[in-house]
Design a protein around this motif. Structure first.
Motif, mmCIF file in Angstrom:
data_model
loop_
_atom_site.group_PDB
_atom_site.id
_atom_site.type_symbol
_atom_site.label_atom_id
_atom_site.label_comp_id
_atom_site.label_asym_id
_atom_site.label_seq_id
_atom_site.Cartn_x
_atom_site.Cartn_y
_atom_site.Cartn_z
ATOM 1 N N SER A 57 5.907 -4.605 1.292
ATOM 2 C CA SER A 57 4.654 -4.924 1.990
ATOM 3 C C SER A 57 3.476 -5.055 1.031
ATOM 4 O O SER A 57 2.623 -5.937 1.201
ATOM 5 C CB SER A 57 4.355 -3.854 3.047
ATOM 6 N N SER A 58 3.405 -4.208 0.002
ATOM 7 C CA SER A 58 2.287 -4.296 -0.944
ATOM 8 C C SER A 58 2.363 -5.585 -1.755
ATOM 9 O O SER A 58 1.326 -6.207 -2.045
ATOM 10 C CB SER A 58 2.289 -3.076 -1.876
ATOM 11 N N GLN A 59 3.581 -5.996 -2.123
ATOM 12 C CA GLN A 59 3.718 -7.234 -2.880
ATOM 13 C C GLN A 59 3.453 -8.452 -1.996
ATOM 14 O O GLN A 59 2.867 -9.448 -2.460
ATOM 15 C CB GLN A 59 5.117 -7.312 -3.494
ATOM 16 N N LEU A 60 3.856 -8.391 -0.713
ATOM 17 C CA LEU A 60 3.544 -9.492 0.193
ATOM 18 C C LEU A 60 2.034 -9.606 0.393
ATOM 19 O O LEU A 60 1.485 -10.714 0.459
ATOM 20 C CB LEU A 60 4.246 -9.273 1.536
ATOM 21 N N GLU A 61 1.366 -8.485 0.458
ATOM 22 C CA GLU A 61 -0.099 -8.497 0.572
ATOM 23 C C GLU A 61 -0.727 -9.145 -0.651
ATOM 24 O O GLU A 61 -1.687 -9.916 -0.538
ATOM 25 C CB GLU A 61 -0.600 -7.065 0.757
ATOM 26 N N GLN A 62 -0.171 -8.860 -1.837
ATOM 27 C CA GLN A 62 -0.700 -9.447 -3.064
ATOM 28 C C GLN A 62 -0.516 -10.961 -3.072
ATOM 29 O O GLN A 62 -1.434 -11.711 -3.448
ATOM 30 C CB GLN A 62 0.022 -8.820 -4.270
ATOM 31 N N VAL A 63 0.654 -11.430 -2.648
ATOM 32 C CA VAL A 63 0.932 -12.870 -2.634
ATOM 33 C C VAL A 63 0.008 -13.581 -1.644
ATOM 34 O O VAL A 63 -0.606 -14.607 -1.967
ATOM 35 C CB VAL A 63 2.416 -13.120 -2.274
ATOM 36 N N LEU A 64 -0.097 -13.040 -0.418
ATOM 37 C CA LEU A 64 -0.922 -13.695 0.595
ATOM 38 C C LEU A 64 -2.395 -13.683 0.214
ATOM 39 O O LEU A 64 -3.132 -14.649 0.473
ATOM 40 C CB LEU A 64 -0.720 -13.001 1.948
ATOM 41 N N THR A 65 -2.850 -12.602 -0.398
ATOM 42 C CA THR A 65 -4.251 -12.538 -0.828
ATOM 43 C C THR A 65 -4.552 -13.641 -1.831
ATOM 44 O O THR A 65 -5.587 -14.326 -1.739
ATOM 45 C CB THR A 65 -4.555 -11.166 -1.448
ATOM 46 N N TYR A 86 2.112 -18.782 -10.228
ATOM 47 C CA TYR A 86 3.316 -18.366 -10.946
ATOM 48 C C TYR A 86 3.676 -16.919 -10.600
ATOM 49 O O TYR A 86 4.844 -16.602 -10.305
ATOM 50 C CB TYR A 86 3.083 -18.513 -12.445
ATOM 51 N N LEU A 87 2.681 -16.051 -10.608
ATOM 52 C CA LEU A 87 2.918 -14.652 -10.271
ATOM 53 C C LEU A 87 3.386 -14.510 -8.820
ATOM 54 O O LEU A 87 4.297 -13.728 -8.528
ATOM 55 C CB LEU A 87 1.633 -13.854 -10.496
ATOM 56 N N SER A 88 2.806 -15.307 -7.912
ATOM 57 C CA SER A 88 3.194 -15.239 -6.507
ATOM 58 C C SER A 88 4.651 -15.660 -6.319
ATOM 59 O O SER A 88 5.407 -15.031 -5.565
ATOM 60 C CB SER A 88 2.286 -16.132 -5.658
ATOM 61 N N ARG A 89 5.063 -16.734 -6.989
ATOM 62 C CA ARG A 89 6.463 -17.169 -6.863
ATOM 63 C C ARG A 89 7.417 -16.126 -7.447
ATOM 64 O O ARG A 89 8.487 -15.879 -6.888
ATOM 65 C CB ARG A 89 6.664 -18.522 -7.534
ATOM 66 N N GLU A 90 7.041 -15.515 -8.584
ATOM 67 C CA GLU A 90 7.900 -14.506 -9.194
ATOM 68 C C GLU A 90 8.093 -13.318 -8.250
ATOM 69 O O GLU A 90 9.185 -12.768 -8.123
ATOM 70 C CB GLU A 90 7.288 -14.030 -10.519
#
Length: 538
Positions: free
Chosen positions: A426-434, A502-506
């Motif tokens: 959930s924390s990583q999904l929040e980072q990607v969506l942000t 790039y970070l979001s895809r990774e």
């Protein structure tokens, strides 16, 4: 001594075979009975004079035929004869034939040959001691008849010798056929055991193939499917709650690579994505030789797992690299930034020099941001995945984003009509969506003057894989830049670092999800996150 239960220790297969053979043997007895009864009408007077008891022979022949016809009707009605039935029938058979032997011309008549056949058949039908008992009964009856005829009818003593020879033949037939039956039974048991082992091995191989993570497909030379394991069906047609029909032909993407492999078998084909899946699949081919024609064995591998492993190795190398450059670059960069800030505060700077210090400070901050993003990427921990209900979680995220962002934004949320479950950190999904929403709002404002964005939740066609569309009203990405948009340090924004996408895809790849840019003419710009099935663990 005869056991009390003739079926004890008898294999079921032998009993089944005896029942089948007994039906055949009873047909033989009916034919013999018909011949015996028919012969009564063709005896000449000299032949009649040779009979001991013609009337008894006639009655015995008719009874023999009637009894066997009755048994034939019972078998036709569905009677399944047991060992006891067979043994009782064979005893009656031997007694009647010996009665016919006595009432005819004695041991010199052809009835003795019928007794030999009955003893032989009995030792084929019966297992163990019952067959020997049948031979002993026949020998005893024949010998008794010979002795009686010598004493009462003044026959030659040679008949006793002849009956003894018949007795020896009875026992010889019994022991020889018993031995042959044992060998046949042993061979049959061995064949059944091997057939059972082969069936178990085939079932085991089937279970192994079905549980393998590698997709396996067997197809004929024309591309028609002969077998497909569960992993292959998931890679080509991801599972859903609805029952899907079993495919009979290869998907078009795989068929194209099969045709290419036939032309150039030494060249490795390119990975592909099936129409209903975002999973990238690598296909490898080989031939299976048969007596007629060839089958083709296809191995399908999910390249996302290989990419995930390569990603971990890449991040480990990046972590070692950034650990070294953090000290060597950030310290001088910090000194440059600090000196530039002091220089910009000098009252002796003219406007031109002031502009130059601003440029130096802005690019120093940009370089520091690049280093921060690289450090964040290399230090990222393994995802702590959990099952999330996407509609509920996304609504809470939007509320938190708007409350903590400090900006005025118009976010339109279009949830899935049903519950959409995913497995993600959930924390990583929040980072990607942000990151994606920040970019979308920024580009929407540049084009329309309003910070607007739309979030859509849905499922891919014919599957239960959930996805999120992040749609903005910006100018979109040019066709020349689409192939580079997820590359590190690529950016069209002079103030950006080129590491956000790039970070979001990774992060998505680490959670077995896919981040793609959707080039849809109906939207200005759309990024889609396609999640793996929530029941699928990494």
């Amino acid at each position: 001594m005869l056991t009390s239960n003739p079926t004890e220790g008898t294999p079921q297969s032998v009993m089944d075979n005896s029942a089948k053979l007994f039906r055949i043997y009873n047909h033989y007895r009916v034919v013999v009975g018909l011949i015996l009864v028919g012969s009564l009408f063709f005896f000449t007077q000299p032949q009649v004079n040779q009979f001991q008891h013609l009337f008894l022979f006639e009655i015995g022949s008719i009874c023999y035929l009637a009894l066997n016809i009755f048994i034939a009707f019972l078998l036709l009605a569905g009677l399944k004869p047991s060992i006891e039935h067979v043994l009782f029938s064979m005893i009656i058979d031997v007694l009647i034939l010996n009665g016919l032997l006595y009432s005819s011309t004695g041991t010199s008549s052809g009835i003795a040959n019928l007794i030999i056949i009955s003893v032989a058949a009995g030792n084929i039908l019966l297992y163990g001691k019952p067959g020997v008992f049948l031979a002993a009964l026949s020998a005893l009856c024949t010998l008794s008849i010979a002795i009686y005829m010598v004493i009462q009818h003044n026959r030659e003593p040679s008949e006793i010798v002849q009956s003894g020879i018949l007795g020896i033949i009875y026992f010889a037939a019994a022991f020889i056929l018993q031995n042959i039956s044992r060998r046949i039974s042993a061979s049959e048991k061995l064949a059944q055991l091997r057939a059972k082992n082969i069936a178990e091995l085939e079932m085991l191989n089937h279970q192994i193939i079905q549980r393998m993570q590698t997709g396996i497909i067997v197809t004929d030379e024309f591309g028609d499917l002969r077998m497909m394991n569960h992993a292959a069906s998931l890679l080509l047609e991801p599972s859903s709650d609805a029952v899907q029909p079993t495919p009979t032909t290869l998907p078009i993407e795989l068929k194209q690579r099969l045709d290419h492999w036939r032309l150039e078998p030494q060249v490795r084909t390119e990975p592909f994505k099936s129409q209903s899946s975002r999973t990238q699949v690598q296909a490898n081919f080989t031939r299976l030789d048969k007596d007629q024609g060839h089958d083709i064995l296809i191995f399908l591998e999910d390249t996302s797992k290989v990419a995930q492993q390569a990603q971990q190795m890449k991040l480990a190398s990046l972590g070692r690299l950034t650990a070294g450059i953090a000290h060597e670059i950030r310290n001088p960069l910090g000194a440059i930034s600090h000196a530039t800030q002091l220089l910009s505060e000098s009252v002796n700077l003219d406007p031109g020099d002031k502009k130059m210090t601003d440029i130096i400070l802005r690019h120093a901050n940009r370089m520091n941001g690049i280093i921060e993003n690289v450090l964040q990427l290399s230090r990222r921990k393994q995802p702590d995945q959990q099952i999330l209900e996407l509609n509920t979680w996304l609504q809470e995220f939007i509320d938190d984003y708007l409350a903590s962002g400090g900006i005025e934004a118009d976010i339109t949320f279009k949830p899935e009509s049903e519950n959409a479950y995913i497995r993600f950190d959930s924390s990583q999904l929040e980072q990607v969506l942000t990151n994606l929403i920040d970019n979308g709002l920024r580009y929407s404002k540049q084009k329309t003057g309003k910070s607007t964005i739309t979030l859509e939740v849905g499922s891919t066609t014919n599957t239960d894989k959930s996805f999120i569309n992040i749609i903005d009203q910006g100018p979109g990405i040019s066709s020349d830049n689409i192939v580079h948009v997820f590359e590190p340090f690529f950016t069209t924004n002079s103030s950006g670092t080129g590491l956000g996408l790039y970070l979001s895809r990774e992060i998505c790849e680490a959670n077995q999800a896919h981040l793609d840019y959707i080039n849809d003419s109906e939207t200005n710009s759309c990024f889609r996150i396609t999640f793996a099935h929530y029941k699928k663990r990494t």
